[in-house]
Motif scaffolding. Sequence first.
Motif: not given
Length: 413
Positions: A303, A344-345, A324-326, A349, A301
């Motif tokens: 950022s 991503d939010e 995963s996030t971007s 997630f 996760p």
Amino acid sequence: MKILIISSYLPAPQWGASARSYYLLHALAEYHEVCLLALASPEEVQISAQLPLVQELNGRVTLLPFQPGGAKRRQQIETLLRGKSYWLEACILPEVQDAIDALYVQEPFDAVLYEGLFVAGYRLPPGVKIVLDQHNIEQELLWRTYQNEKEPVRKIYNWLEYRVLKRGELERCQQADLVLTTSGREQEWLQTRLSGQQIAVVPNGVDLERFQVDPARQEQAGRIIFTGTMDYYPNSTAVLAFARDYWPYIRRQIPGATWQIVGRKPPPEVERLGALPGVVVTGSVPDTRPYLAEAEVAIVPLSVGSGTRLKILEALAMQKAVVSTSIGCEGLELEANTHLLVADEPGAFVEAVVSLLRDAEKRARLGSAGRALVEQRYGWGYCGELLTRAVSVLTGDTVSSPVGTSFSASEGD
């Protein structure tokens, strides 16, 4: 060809940047005479004769004791007041320069590989080719850290450091004869700012023999895992945010869910997460594979970040479903919903993690596709071939047969 590798740490197969350095050193040593000059802890220096890497390189290793000082904040401020970057200055030490000069006198080397930007500021003899391995775009990482930081003083410092480091990073890249990046995205990013610079992509990889399904271990129902060096800002901020904004909602839907945070040097705020229901903070472990084997889902996760994440490649190699996030999967040639899930939010997630914990068939499908992808594109053997080829083009040296250096990736696990 004789190549001197300079590193701010002792390469080893166990973690992140160190693993990249270890396996790329391994690849070069198959065809060239490689020497290593590295900063190391006093404990590593004391037992250096017994270290597997020293034995594998037949003693062609120089370790210099390096213990970062406790007055880091003061040093950061003093460096900025001199108009310099703390991160670009911290590993540029007189004793390292002396060692470089002495090594060249003893046995002149043809090329130097700097393992990372922060050791790339030394004076080298004329005619020595310079290869700079950019594990990250450091100014990008610092800019994203600045954007993510909430504490006012740290935010201001990150902004000031970014402005100084930005210029210094591009200057060091310009001084290199060849720059390596971990992805095509970063290659393009640098190429637009350094027109005419020779830049080659050598991806991060995974040891496909070490990281694979372990039939002796069963997945634990509801288990998720995060792996990484925990005093690294992108990792620590990721798990802290996950604990606050994601974990309570996962537990609400799956009360028996458990989360293991696996990685060395957890700061106190991360260690305190172990008091949360279902959370275990392991600290340093000799081997992450048993923990990965028992997890149903691996989470990334992030950022903040730059470069590419070895933690994703290792999880995929063990056929784990990944969320995963971007930014977490940035730079890797992965397809969302085929090799992993991307969200991503926080709400999305959480939904992705919960859906995978409830769907064994979907986990298996993602895991199988992920393993096939890393076998095709991300084995360290393939990555090493790309490096060897790029260095040979740079030097005009013809790679013929291995020189006989033998490595064992499992040593020291």
